[in-house]
Design an enzyme around this catalytic site. Sequence first.
Site, short mmCIF file in Angstrom:
data_model
loop_
_atom_site.label_atom_id
_atom_site.label_comp_id
_atom_site.label_asym_id
_atom_site.label_seq_id
_atom_site.Cartn_x
_atom_site.Cartn_y
_atom_site.Cartn_z
N GLY A 65 0.83 -1.19 0.00
CA GLY A 65 0.00 0.00 0.00
C GLY A 65 0.87 1.24 0.00
CB CYS A 66 0.51 4.51 -1.67
SG CYS A 66 -1.18 4.96 -1.26
CG ASN A 67 -1.52 5.96 3.04
OD1 ASN A 67 -1.13 7.07 2.69
ND2 ASN A 67 -2.78 5.58 2.92
#
Lengths: 349, 349, 349, 349
Positions: free
Chosen positions: D151-153
């Site tokens: 995931g990007c976060n």
Amino acid sequence: MHMAISVAVSGASGYVGGEVLRVFSEHPDVDFGALAAHSTAGDALGLHQPHLRTLADRTIVETSPENLAGHDVVVLALPHGTSGQIAAQLPPETLVIDCGADHRLASAEAWAEYYGGEHSGTWPYGMPELITGDGHQRDNLPGTTRIAVPGCNVTAVTLALQPGIAAGVVDPTDIVAVLANGYSGAGKKLATNLLASEGLGAASPYGVGGVHRHIPEIVQNLTSAGGEDIRLSFTPTLVPMARGILATVTAPLASGVSADEVRAAWERAYADEPFVHLLPEGQWPTTAATLGANTCLVQVTVDQKAGRVVVISAIDNLVKGTAGAALQSMNLALGLPETTGLQTLGVAP
Amino acid sequence: MHMAISVAVSGASGYVGGEVLRVFSEHPDVDFGALAAHSTAGDALGLHQPHLRTLADRTIVETSPENLAGHDVVVLALPHGTSGQIAAQLPPETLVIDCGADHRLASAEAWAEYYGGEHSGTWPYGMPELITGDGHQRDNLPGTTRIAVPGCNVTAVTLALQPGIAAGVVDPTDIVAVLANGYSGAGKKLATNLLASEGLGAASPYGVGGVHRHIPEIVQNLTSAGGEDIRLSFTPTLVPMARGILATVTAPLASGVSADEVRAAWERAYADEPFVHLLPEGQWPTTAATLGANTCLVQVTVDQKAGRVVVISAIDNLVKGTAGAALQSMNLALGLPETTGLQTLGVAP
Amino acid sequence: MHMAISVAVSGASGYVGGEVLRVFSEHPDVDFGALAAHSTAGDALGLHQPHLRTLADRTIVETSPENLAGHDVVVLALPHGTSGQIAAQLPPETLVIDCGADHRLASAEAWAEYYGGEHSGTWPYGMPELITGDGHQRDNLPGTTRIAVPGCNVTAVTLALQPGIAAGVVDPTDIVAVLANGYSGAGKKLATNLLASEGLGAASPYGVGGVHRHIPEIVQNLTSAGGEDIRLSFTPTLVPMARGILATVTAPLASGVSADEVRAAWERAYADEPFVHLLPEGQWPTTAATLGANTCLVQVTVDQKAGRVVVISAIDNLVKGTAGAALQSMNLALGLPETTGLQTLGVAP
Amino acid sequence: MHMAISVAVSGASGYVGGEVLRVFSEHPDVDFGALAAHSTAGDALGLHQPHLRTLADRTIVETSPENLAGHDVVVLALPHGTSGQIAAQLPPETLVIDCGADHRLASAEAWAEYYGGEHSGTWPYGMPELITGDGHQRDNLPGTTRIAVPGCNVTAVTLALQPGIAAGVVDPTDIVAVLANGYSGAGKKLATNLLASEGLGAASPYGVGGVHRHIPEIVQNLTSAGGEDIRLSFTPTLVPMARGILATVTAPLASGVSADEVRAAWERAYADEPFVHLLPEGQWPTTAATLGANTCLVQVTVDQKAGRVVVISAIDNLVKGTAGAALQSMNLALGLPETTGLQTLGVAP
């Protein structure tokens, strides 16, 4: 009947000064006298504040004790370190409202550490909602002739967290605050990192690692609200908006406290506040809802796994964070109803 | 003394409806009755309009003739094609203000060509500053019980150019208007091209090539102002702002006209207008200066080499472009001072 | 095999210089030599261009003929009026590419009128796609050792309209161009109107009324493409984006020309261009689609009622508008394939 | 020699799919096969991804096992919960890269708690830089035929803090992460809070209070890096940018650790990483510097008064946060140099 209050504004061509003019214009009793500044003196105000149509033709005068004399109220919107000098030359019976930092801190040591130079002294603090030992700061303002307006970041963090501190439901020794900030908080000064090309489409931090000047002021406030041994990690970040502060503030949940007790603390603290609004459960603040208004929106929840209370507050840095707080405090100082002339409707979307 | 005017708003959860609530709230005599909408009926208003703190706890009711009945004023903020039906079910003595397009056009042919479907008829046009054969449109509004609020782009272009048309200093047969538009003009509808990811950092045109529905309305207005054989190239472009219209409007300089005569035409037209301001020579409008205010800022110059007059106007599409025009027209219809409750101070920066 | 081309860049800490470094870095044969600037000399490049990771540790050197000497290519990214001097001190066999305005105009009178001061002379013009009497400007670039890179607004307007001029389907005597511009076109200079607080949420015009310096350059280009008696109304407007130009350009439809003939003119002109793309009918350009790429997107239509052809073009002002044009022209000057190292994929959303 | 790798992309009309196409296009060995999607099948890709000029004329095909079969690599850019099904129908020797969440979590319980529904199983994790017990995650990727892209976060927070966890210089039991997020992280789905009108000029939080689905994945990663009893307060906030994540991550300074030891931990961890860059002391990351690039910029400091280490990281959520990580992991899986085709130059300003 119209009780005219003559108001002079120094720093009238800057962002804070412009906002003071905008916000105070909505007060039914305010009449503007001198609109003063330094490098723009002699210009029509409309050249620098084209949005203030009713004042566009007024000429900016030089900031001098002579020009500021003879008003009921003088609002100073000047860089820190400069308002002390001006204020000293104004009569004691004039209500002087300093939007700068010079007179906020009670501790000369804190001033020396974070700002440097000599401390100008401490004035009554213009945050009416601040919880104090035996009430609120609003109780200390009637009759005062000197008011120190709080810092904008300070307002966002203090209003977010003070209910939990006062109620003892959070542990004040490990607070973490991260803020998303609009650019107007940095003022109209020319600096590469404040250019539109730099800011558009980007997020960037500043004053990281415990060096930001708003830290001692937040500690002072949370101590007023009942906290002991306050420790605060504080990080503001610039994001692409002209106005607004969204503060995400967390603190450890105090031992044995339930989520209901947490919510109750915030409900109790703000039930009667005209400008600080705890949102219905599940609705989170957005800065857009406060744009142009003297409101602070707050939401709180408990993250049980992390063991932390999470509070988010939103304000307009130039209104509730500065000019609105100034007007609200002026009302109290002059014995007027606290809410006179203050806007609670934001301009959205 | 307080003369209460009860106002119902239909479409209260949308952008136009929200702005009507915000702007009308500042009117000293307005009391809100029903706040109506369709898909959001039953919700607290604050869920959809978190910026309207004073109305946040009001419950949205279904848009129905029953709910809208019994008010002095009903404001319709509905998609075009729907307000005609509702309006037909409201009593003739109720002042109905339609923020949509249904009743703006005098020509049923133009309606059929640009909107399609049956024409709902023509109502008195809510642009007080519009120049008419023998005065202004404000002369036609006292006592009316039906008002068609102008389109936002229409307002920006009309106010920009009508002085030159009326004075005969520009040639109306080859007008070119290009607009920079904020996103709220497109309303709250869900469409891919209106997503933040698409809009942030981008400029894009829409309705290019003579198909935009605001064209016949602009032509109608400029004809009112004295133009014959109006021809208009009109291109709006979406740019990354929530509000605001900056209109760049050019038209050929009429034969033998001097730059001084051009400026004089604009000065004469707007010298006494409370909300339309010709800026001092050399200062150009920015939308920021109109944010949240019922103002239109205008500047004009002559490009001798190009042989064209260039006019630039800035408005807030939701205020002077919609909700402010509605309130200003309501004041006239009800015999109140035209400027009552209307803001001229923008929220900037 | 690697044919190393040594490239020096002057103005390396500015926006244009930084983009030259970014764009030229993607060229397989380019090796950077001196990275020069004036006020930032001595700093690490990464302090001013933190996005250029591969060059972050390079030290900026002073802009001097000595430091720029000994490279195959010198790119000048300097304020206008300064590159002429530097260029005069570089050997004739060095390929000097001037991103500034000094050497773009053929007419010394036009230079004097729009820029003032002495004209530095005229260099081969770095817009390969420019239509000339007998072909394209790309035919004139092989072997040249001096290139004047076009202005960014000029590129957007020229590429939009030149097919219609060359084909005789538009009347060149009454062109109107209005542009939405990102802030980086104004460079890194410190000015109040370029601050993020001013730009965020606002649209504002600049250089209105026939005074913008890009006008004579556009006229020169459209004359090259076959236009006579070119007259142009030109208005750029700043909108809240860091990069990008959206140009809306209209001109009268030439007498007796059909919409099909108009479209055919644009199709013919750009069918074989690697970087200028006429979009499928009905799809309009957005600047987002060109971000970071050397592309120009174009769409054209006829507004029969207005009697005008409407063309919209989108470019990234720093790439196709500047640094990409520089690299494309360098390829041609050095006898490399024109497209070498140039990006056609934009960074969106 | 050209080793062609045939790549199919499912979800090609969305933001992640579009970025996969952009980023993988820069890889010298990639040839695109099927470009698949569901609701847009049959359209030209250019209608939905106008920035991808080289692929604009390709037709989108239906997402089906048949269309995805026969490629060396299949990249899935689909909503969570849907990639598991598709993947099960692809041959085991095809390299399947899932940009969604389905195969990231090792714990079926965590999946059930945060996502709900049945767990699709766990695939090798596509974050090469992740510190593991005996090396890095890159050691586990060669030869794999299944990759779960982080995931990007998660990427922003993991890369920010893992050096301190691995070195034991921070206490992992009270981590606080607050993120400023661009809108593209939310995908192209239509929702009111994702409209440009809502996002422009506003900051707003989402997924507050320990409910965000990225939390268990961050905990999993920091446990891999050596942390025990990880506790994390995690709050993302939407700010007005299309791309980018700025993560402010703080954790208590471990007992007896000096500021030099803290810095040394980060220096050691990232000295040899090609895409994760610790900035020179005093320089803080901005998301602008990573736009379009596969880089993560990091800075760390110690706030002695607060007793916390403060780390800030910046990434482009669509590149290092998604499509770049996918390509970097593909390189490793296929035995190619890890950095092949990956960009380290950001597009700024």
